[in-house]
Design a protein around this motif. Structure first.
Motif, short mmCIF file in Angstrom:
data_model
loop_
_atom_site.label_atom_id
_atom_site.label_comp_id
_atom_site.label_asym_id
_atom_site.label_seq_id
_atom_site.Cartn_x
_atom_site.Cartn_y
_atom_site.Cartn_z
N LYS A 18 0.77 -1.10 0.13
CA LYS A 18 -0.07 -0.06 0.16
C LYS A 18 0.93 1.34 0.04
CE LYS A 18 -3.80 2.16 2.61
NZ LYS A 18 -4.46 2.01 3.74
N GLU A 19 1.94 1.21 0.87
CA GLU A 19 2.76 2.37 0.93
C GLU A 19 3.73 2.57 -0.29
OE1 GLU A 19 3.38 4.75 3.29
OE2 GLU A 19 1.68 3.86 4.43
N ALA A 22 1.37 4.00 -3.31
CA ALA A 22 1.08 5.49 -2.87
C ALA A 22 2.48 6.34 -3.55
CB ALA A 22 0.88 5.95 -1.45
N GLU A 25 2.53 6.20 -7.29
CA GLU A 25 1.57 7.24 -7.93
C GLU A 25 1.91 8.53 -8.07
OE1 GLU A 25 -1.61 6.38 -9.76
OE2 GLU A 25 -0.89 4.51 -9.22
N THR A 26 2.56 8.81 -7.11
CA THR A 26 3.21 10.35 -7.17
C THR A 26 4.41 10.52 -8.09
OG1 THR A 26 4.66 9.83 -5.16
CG2 THR A 26 2.49 10.80 -4.85
#
Length: 145
Positions: A18-19, A22, A25-26
């Protein structure tokens, strides 16, 4: 105990994924923005290179030497119109060969100018301008001489 260890390991993997997702994505958004700016810079570079080639081409042309007395003539740039040339020749009732003799070129050149296949050079534009100023009588006098 092995059950708790496997559950803990699965949970840690899930949170880590999950980390990472994220963070990725950035990074993807930043990458897209960078690619867009690179594409825009390439477009600008192409435009500037074209402009540079055009300016360099103009700069490499030899500059015409201008006498102080010819300064007025140098400022007046002659324009050429194929339709006007054809109309003037038709008005005088001359063949292309005879009109070419007046200008100092061949009849074939006159045809090419009238059809837009070629354009006269600066010196030829000047002779066209002098012929254009002549009337029918003056043309007849020149041709008989």
């Amino acid at each position: 105990m092995p059950n708790i260890a496997s559950i803990l390991k699965a949970e840690i993997s899930r949170v880590a994924r999950k980390e990472v997702r994220a963070e990725i994505e950035t990074l993807k958004k930043a990458s897209v923005a960078h690619r867009a700016s690179i594409a825009e810079l390439r477009r600008q570079m192409n435009v500037l290179e074209k402009e540079l080639r055009r300016v360099a081409k103009r700069a490499t042309r030899p500059a015409a030497t201008v006498d102080p007395g010819d300064e007025v003539e140098a400022r007046t740039k002659r324009r050429f119109s194929a339709a006007r040339l054809a109309a003037h020749r038709a008005k005088l009732g001359l063949s292309a060969a005879i009109y070419g003799q007046l200008v100092g070129v061949s009849g074939q050149t006159i045809y090419h100018w009238e059809q837009g296949k070629a354009r006269p050079r600066a010196a030829q534009l000047e002779s066209l301008a002098t012929v254009r100023e002549l009337g029918a009588r003056e043309v007849a006098e020149r041709l008989s001489a």
